[in-house]
Structure formats: C-alpha cells, structure tokens
Write a protein that holds these residues in place. Structure first.
Motif: not given
Length: 943
Positions: A63, A113-114, A569, A574, A662
């Motif tokens: 990330n 985070a997606y 998110e 994010y 999340t």
C-alpha cells in the motif's frame, strides 16, 4: 559483490547457506526504505556494514506503492529499485520480503485498505479474488526484485512470501503458499523462496509447500534458561527436511544472537536494528495494548541505530559478533550443534540457573567452539573441564554479566593459513586480522582475567615462541601461553620455520568492543560510541495560529450518504480524516439520555449542536456517550473520525484489530430510554454429555425450536454451576417500543462469552471487550436466545436494552495528506501572531504555523512537545512528519512503538533557498479540560 553474468547458485541445505559455493553465516539488520528519507538510505547501509553486518532484510509494502487502486508509485522515496541498487553498491546481501502481507506494525500490514471493502474476499488465503489482486502487486514488485537478484544487477539472495502466516487463520496454507510461489516464479524470481513462522508452526507458516523454505522468528526473554533447547528442536526438525535454521526475526541484543548462533542458526535477523519513522498516515493499530494499541509515528524499539541515524552502544556488540563470525568462517557457517560433546564439557562451582550451556558447534574440518551464556546481571565464575587432543584439562572461566562468549577447542590453524591446532583457550577469539602497516597476522582474544591459550603443532614442526612477559610453557608438539593482565603481558609471537609470524594478543572486553585494527603492533581503539542527546538549541521561531470552527469539516467536497453512513474506505478515503454530519430528530418527551456510536473507529470526536461531547476510541465497536438533550428542534450532529491506522494483526477480541477492519462510523443512535432485561429468563443448563449430543443437532434447537415451557425461570446470569466450564441457554421474548427505530443490547460487566440468536437467527458473539450488539428492529417482537459459556464463578453481568432514534441525512467530507496541507496553507491568511504557551479550549481545533530555520547544517531536528490534553498532526513542507497525543488525556489509548512525545524533521526535507513551513493541526481532546501547548524544544540531529 555485484555480479552481472550468470546467476550463481545459492543453496540452502541442512549444512547451511552457500553462496557461490561458500558457506556463510548471515548477520542481517532490518532496514526499511519506506521509513527513511531517500537521502539517508546510504548512510544507514554504511552504518550497518560498520556494525559488522553482512546483510539487510527489507519489506516492500504494497500500500506504500499503491496508495489508491491502480495508482502505482515507484519514484523518489518509493524507488525500491534504487534502494536495492544502493545495497549492492554497499556490499550488503538483501533478504527481500514483499508480502503481500508484511506486518511490520505498518498500516494494514501493507494490504491496501480497498481490499477490506471487497465482499467475500478471504485475505491471505487460497482465494481467487485475493490472489488476483496479489498478482497485480507481484507483477509490479517481482520484476524489480528479479532485476536486483544476486548474479544479475544486485544482491537479493532470497525472497520471503507473506509473513508469519501461522498467526493468521488461513484455511489452506499449502494452497496459498503454493499459489504465491507460482506467482513469484512466473515473474522470473530465481533465488530461494522462504516463509517465516511467527509462533513456531512451520506448517501453518509455509504449508510445507514444495520449493519454500520455512524459517523461524524467535522473540524470547533474552535470559530464558532453556532457550537453546527450543532452538535446537527447530534446527533438527528443519535439518530432516534438508534445510538450515534461518532466524528471520529475533530480539536485537547480540547476547541473544550468540545463543542462536551456537544453537545452529545460519541466518541471524534481529528485527529493527535500524529504526525509522512512520511518516504520513502510515501508522498501524494492533493488540500490544489492553488489547488495543496505537503505533507511534516514531518507529524505534531501541535498536543500534536510532531513527535520526545516531549510533547506540549496542553497535559495538554487533561489530564484535561480526568479527567472530568472519574469524571462524566456514567452520561456523557449516558447523552443526553437537549435544554429545557438550555433555562431555563439565562446569562446576556455580549455582544452577546462572549459566546456560555449554553448547557446542562442531566444525566440519575439525574442532569445536563452545559457548556459556551468563543469565544473570553479575559476573559468574566457573571451572570448566574438557578434553583436548591428548589430555583432560580443567581451567577457571569467568563470564561477564549477560555475556555469551565462544571458546575454541581443537580448531585447526589452517582456518587462518597456518599449520597446527588451537588446542584451547579460556578466552574468546574475537578477531584474526592483519597489522595495517606490517601485514603480519594477529590472533586477538578478549578476556578480563588470567588467560591461557594452548597450541599444538605437528610432530617435527619448529615453532619458536617469544613473548612480552607472558608465561610460556613449551610442551611436546605444542606450547601453552599464560597472559596475566596485571603484569601488562598481552602479546606473544609464534614464529614458524618458514619465517612467518603469528602474533597472539589478549585485550580486555572493553578494548575488544572498541577495537578498529592494529598498527605497528598497537591496538587501535575508538572512543566508546554512546550518542548523548545534546541540549535543546535556541531556534528563532515566530508562531501564528488560526483557530477553526471545531465541528466544521476542513474541506469542501461533500458526499451525500443518505439515511445511513458507512466506513470511510467505502468512499475512497484510505488514510486521514472524515467529517460525518447528520441530523437527529427532535428529542421530544423526556428527551435523549445518551448517544450510541455504532462500529466507530479509530478516533472519533463528537459535537451536538456545536457542543463538544468528547473524543473517543471505541475500537470498532459500539460506544455509549451519556448526556441529556431536550427541546423541540432537530439536533445537528458532527463526528470527526480519524484513521489512525489499519491493524497489522488479526485479533477477534475487538473489531478494530481484525485484519479486514475498516474505519469511521456506521451510525449514531440517540437513546430515548434504557431498559433492564434482568428478570424472568428461561434457562436450560447443559451437561457435557448433553453438549455433545446437541452439537450434532445444531444450536438452533435451543435458539428457537426447543419448547422452553419446562425450563427454569431465573434472573439473567443467576444460575450457579459447579462445573469448571459451564454452558447454558437463556431465552426471553421482548417487545420493542413503538417510538424506537433502533435497539441495542448491552451485556454490562460481562466476564464470559455469549452467542446471541434473535428470532432463531445467529446475531453475533459478545465478549467482555465488545459487549454491545445492535438489534434489527424490523420485527417488534424479538425472542432473544443466548448461549452462555463461562468458567466457574465468572459473571454474566446484566443485560440492558437501549432504545432510540437513529440519526439520518448523513453527509461526509474527507481528506488525506495533500488536502490537509492545502488547507493549512490557505488558513495562514487568517492566522494571528501568538506566543507559547498556547491555550485551546476543550473540543477546539486550530492550525499552528511557523517557519523553521535550517540552522543545523542541513541535518534536521528532533522536536519534543510539552503540552496537555492535545492531539497533534504535524506537517512539514507538505508531508506528515508525525502524530502525537499528549499522555494525560482520560480517553487516550495505549501507544506502543517508539517515542510519543516528539517528532522528527529530517534534514533532507528542508528546502534550500525557500521557507520551510511547519503546520500543526491541534485538537483539544479532553471534554472537561482545555488543552495547552506549552513548548516545543528543538534538538539538533547529529551526523
């Protein structure tokens, strides 16, 4: 070390690590490019080499390189290829660790985070969705690693797949690791692939997939008495698979590394010898607290190199261990533990629990070294009896506090290019090196007591021995040297018949730690490296501040969410902050008695009609805020939510430390009333036999189908059972009030676990850390069935039912690093001059501005904060330098990692010929008290 022709063979076998056919022991320091400015990479690499290390291990965080879906970044500070090229230029082997999951106390363990928003995806498992996303990452990072493999353009000698998978509930470790292997090989990776076990389960960590070498991470107490015994279990287990023992992570003390080395480890990987900083919104949250902890921006566990690059005293120990490894060379590198010989070496005259050992490594070419580890904080004296080639010898040994020296027995002198045998010594051989002026070889031992060194030569050999006052006993085919420090006797010379000379020297341990070489027969010693923080420097700074509307978003782009919100998110935020705004229906009748924040995380600040209702850390669960709101008008609600960091662990005690968690908020309920559901529950106790039979039928028999007319009627949790572990069912039907569109159960003071069914459907599992459960109010009549599992005398607490009205008309405004900086710069137009101390009213927010002079010769500053009831997000020249929460706030969570009272302004971030701007987003986070920023002290970073 750089090779550009054919790829040489790197072998990992039970004998050890072979590079170009040569056995090596690798001393490897964790060095993370993503926690250092690029301008400091080479400096840290050189310091690692100077500390005696041959290798570095480095994570590659997914990330970090893909901050948004499909947005790949490999430039400037993210140029992984440049980092690997630099490592090759500096002569360091590289153990590359590209994940996809890396842990490393990094945001989400580096998983973007997606991914957490993808329904049905199984993270870190043999799942087609997850592997398809991982393939995109591997398609970017693996070609870089392949280019810089050893034998091509770099020094990457192995690649780790995933990280400590045995901490995670992977359903198919063999299938998952095999899939990662195939993805890596498809991208052309040719070096060995490894997989580390975080808690010792080699199968769950690697799946024992073909072509993947399991490795071990050990984090014991450094003075654990039987640690070597544990390590040898894994060394023997891996040896049966024809693999060496590779310790990819362990504690930072070289004392412990020595204990690992004598237990057969061929890779020593102390974690985080080179500290750094989590710049930006890259911190993690994990379970190092009670159970929640936030990771500090300062990423420092006390390794030998500080985040600023300052050297700590432990670097001397590293250098001495590195010399020990190189001195014994292939002997240590291809030697094996020898428990039988260890048992023949006897110690006496010492209390049990003082020494660990002796433990032995036997060299293939003959001879051994044995180690004794002092487990105490005081010097230990013992008598050691051992066999030489011709006799049994007994000598006194002294082992310093928390030291683990290695002693030679019967080591062939061919190791160093001479004939004969180093028969024994009651001192540690720390270095065999050349005099820088005469090129004559010196064999240097370290000892703080009377030392005896014995050599044996082949029959007929002629070796003359001269000494500088040391006692010399010439024996048949050998000589014995005694060095008595009190008399200053330190050096003897062995002269062979071909004229070559070997000097034997003994120095103190302190001298050995400070030794840099020999010139004209004199030891070259450096001053002890012990960086001491200098006094704060006077820095001429003029402060301005622009106070902000505390309940208003900083940004303009607002998303209409409608009736209910979701986590940040799901709206493409994010990292950073989000401002949720909503409307609460007018609090008619008796009004509202509290607010329920639902699935809220990480840090939320609440305002109702502009009034501050506190800053909270609900850990992803439901949080109750008592209060009183009356009147005839709707209420305006604002929730400012900060993503401190996605968890790098997976822990089911609270929602925010589940790996897929999340952040943000999923609703707010204004509570109209609280009902106690204590009385008249139907209860059925279950014996062990009944549990087994009902397990076959399924729990729904108790949750819904069983007639409870004959069950005991009792108060909630009142049943007593003498069983050590008891299970029972409670059932009750309730009616939800007509004026409530939201209802939440609260299992207050719970000390056990409860599985809850509503109208026969499983609704959730409650535990003491997460005692709230939102109910579906689509049906007004609810049958609540609770399976209670508890140990003897643990309490089920009491049940409360909160009824109320949910907030609606939700909107969201969010921002990340760049948006904050732009707002900070725009706010300067409204800023006013201030002096510190600077007060900030409870719940208030403000931008503080300053220009920082580059008056430390371009090396930067460590800035220490003195304040109270504040949370600070610090920006410098457009980037987040650190995030802090002063340590006295009542709602402050546990913080772990490094220093939470300071932040770093790296020298390379200073712009030449331009203003260097510091902007601090300050929040006064204590509900009952104002905040105050008293002082910022600037400490110069030293070279």
């Amino acid at each position: 070390m750089k090779h550009t022709e054919t790829i040489p063979r790197i072998e990992l076998s039970k004998e050890g690590i072979y590079i170009d056919g040569h056995a090596v022991v690798l001393l490897s320091a964790s060095l993370f490019y993503f926690r250092l400015p690029r301008a400091e990479w080479r400096d840290r690499m050189r310091k690692v080499r100077e500390a005696g290390y041959h290798a570095i291990d480095v994570y590659f965080p997914w990330n970090f390189h893909e901050p948004e879906p499909g947005q790949w970044e490999f430039e400037e500070d993210k140029d992984a290829g440049a980092f690997l090229r630099m490592a090759a230029e500096e002569g360091l082997y590289v153990i590359a660790r590209p994940g996809p999951y890396i842990c490393s106390e990094w945001d989400g363990g580096a998983l973007p985070a997606y991914l957490f928003t993808r329904s049905g995806m199984k993270l870190r498992d043999n799942d087609p969705q997850f592997l398809a996303e991982t393939a995109k990452w591997y398609g970017r990072i693996m070609p870089i690693l392949r280019r810089y493999e050893y034998g091509r353009e770099g020094t990457v000698i192995c690649v780790q797949l995933d990280n400590e998978l045995d901490f995670y509930a992977c359903e198919d470790p063999k299938g998952y690791m095999s899939a990662l292997r195939d993805l890596a090989r498809a991208e052309g990776i040719g070096v060995p692939l490894i997989a580390c076990a975080g808690q010792g389960d080699l199968f769950r960590a690697s799946g024992y997939a073909e072509g993947i070498v399991p490795t071990c991470n050990f984090y014991p107490d450094d003075v654990q008495p039987d640690f070597e015994e544990k390590v040898r279990v894994y060394q023997q287990r891996l040896s049966k698979l024809d693999y060496p023992l590779l310790v990819t992570e362990t504690n930072r003390s070289h004392y412990l590394l020595r204990r690992l080395l004598v237990s057969g480890a061929k890779l020593l990987g102390p974690y985080l010898q080179v500290s750094g900083t989590d710049f930006g919104f890259t911190n993690a949250a994990n379970n190092w607290g009670d159970p929640l902890a936030m990771l500090t921006s300062d990423y420092d566990f006390g390794g030998m190199i500080s985040p600023e690059g300052h050297l700590r005293p432990e670097i001397h120990e590293g250098r001495m261990l590195g010399r020990l490894i190189s001195t014994y060379g292939t002997g240590l590198a291809s030697g094996t533990p020898d428990e039988a010989t260890a048992q023949e070496i006897r110690t006496s005259g010492i209390q049990p629990g003082v020494l660990a050992g002796p433990h032995v490594i036997r060299f293939p070419q003959g001879g051994i070294v044995f180690a004794l580890a002092n487990l105490t904080g005081v010097e230990a004296e013992t008598t050691v009896s051992f066999d030489t080639g011709s006799l049994r010898r007994t000598l006194p040994f002294r082992i310093g506090a928390r030291e683990c020296p290695f002693f030679p027995l019967g080591v062939p002198m061919e190791t160093w290019g001479y004939s004969g045998v180093l028969e024994y010594a009651n001192a540690e051989l720390v270095w065999v090196t050349l005099d820088q002026t005469t090129s004559e070889r010196y064999m240097i031992f370290q000892s703080d007591h009377q030392t005896e060194v014995c050599f044996r030569f082949e029959r007929g050999s002629k070796v003359e021995v001269t000494s500088d006052g040391s006692e010399v006993d010439m024996m048949n085919e050998g000589c014995r040297l005694r060095f008595i420090h009190q008399d200053g006797s330190r050096i003897a010379c062995l002269t062979y018949e071909d004229g070559r000379r070997l000097f034997v020297a003994v120095c103190t341990r302190d001298e050995a730690l400070r030794l840099t070489g020999i010139r004209q027969g004199r030891l070259l010693l450096e001053d002890r490296i012990a960086w001491l923080q200098p006094a704060a420097a006077p820095v001429d700074i003029a402060w301005t501040a622009s106070e902000l509307p505390p309940d208003a978003p900083l940004f303009d782009q607002t998303t209409v969410l409608g009736k209910a919100p979701d986590h940040l998110e799901y709206y493409g935020i994010y990292r950073g902050f989000g401002w949720y705004e909503a409307v609460l229906a007018a609090p008619t009748g008796d009004g509202y008695c509290g607010l329920m924040l639902e699935e809220a995380s990480d840090i939320v600040s609440v305002y109702v009609n502009g009034r501050y209702e506190g800053t909270h850390v609900p850990a992803g669960g439901i949080c109750y805020l008592p209060g009183k709101w009356t009147g005839q008008d709707p209420l305006a609600l604002t929730v400012r939510a900060e993503i401190w960091g996605h968890t790098n662990f997976d822990d089911n005690r609270i929602p925010s430390i589940r790996l897929h968690s999340t952040k943000g908020i999923k609703g707010v309920t204004a509570v109209r009333r609280i009902r106690r559901l204590t009385d008249n529950w139907r209860f059925k106790a279950e014996s062990t036999d009944a549990l087994l039979s009902e397990a076959e039928k399924g729990d729904r028999a108790f949750a819904e189908g069983t007639d409870d007319a004959s069950w005991t009627v009792i108060g909630w949790g009142a049943w007593m059972d003498t069983a050590v572990h008891a299970r029972g069912w409670y059932r009750k039907t309730i009616a939800i009030s007509e004026d409530a569109d939201a209802a939440i159960l609260h299992f207050r003071d719970l000390q056990c676990t409860v599985k809850v069914y509503i109208n026969g459907r499983e609704h959730g599992v409650i535990n003491p850390r997460n005692p709230f459960l939102r109910l579906d109010t689509g049906e007004r009549s609810l049958t609540i069935a609770c399976e209670v599992n508890r140990h003897y005398a643990s309490s089920a607490g009491e049940i409360l039912l909160y009824e109320g009205t949910r907030a609606e008309e939700w909107t969201l405004t969010g921002g990340e690093e760049q948006a904050f900086w732009e707002h900070a710069m725009a706010s300067m137009k409204e800023a006013s001059t201030i002096l510190l101390p600077y007060p900030l009213r409870s719940g208030g927010t403000s931008w503080l501005h300053a220009v920082v002079p580059d008056s430390n010769h371009g090396r930067g500053w460590r800035v220490r904060v003195d304040g109270k009831n504040l949370k600070l997000t610090v920006f410098f020249n457009g980037r987040v330098a650190g995030r802090l929460w002063t340590p006295d706030s009542s709602e402050r969570p546990v913080f772990s990692g490094g220093d939470q009272t300071s932040f770093l302004l790296p020298g390379s971030w200073f712009a030449k010929g331009a203003e260097n701007r510091l902007a601090i987003y300050a929040e006064a986070v204590e509900r009952e008290s104002d905040g105050i920023l008293r002082l910022l002290e600037f400490f110069p970073v030293q070279s």
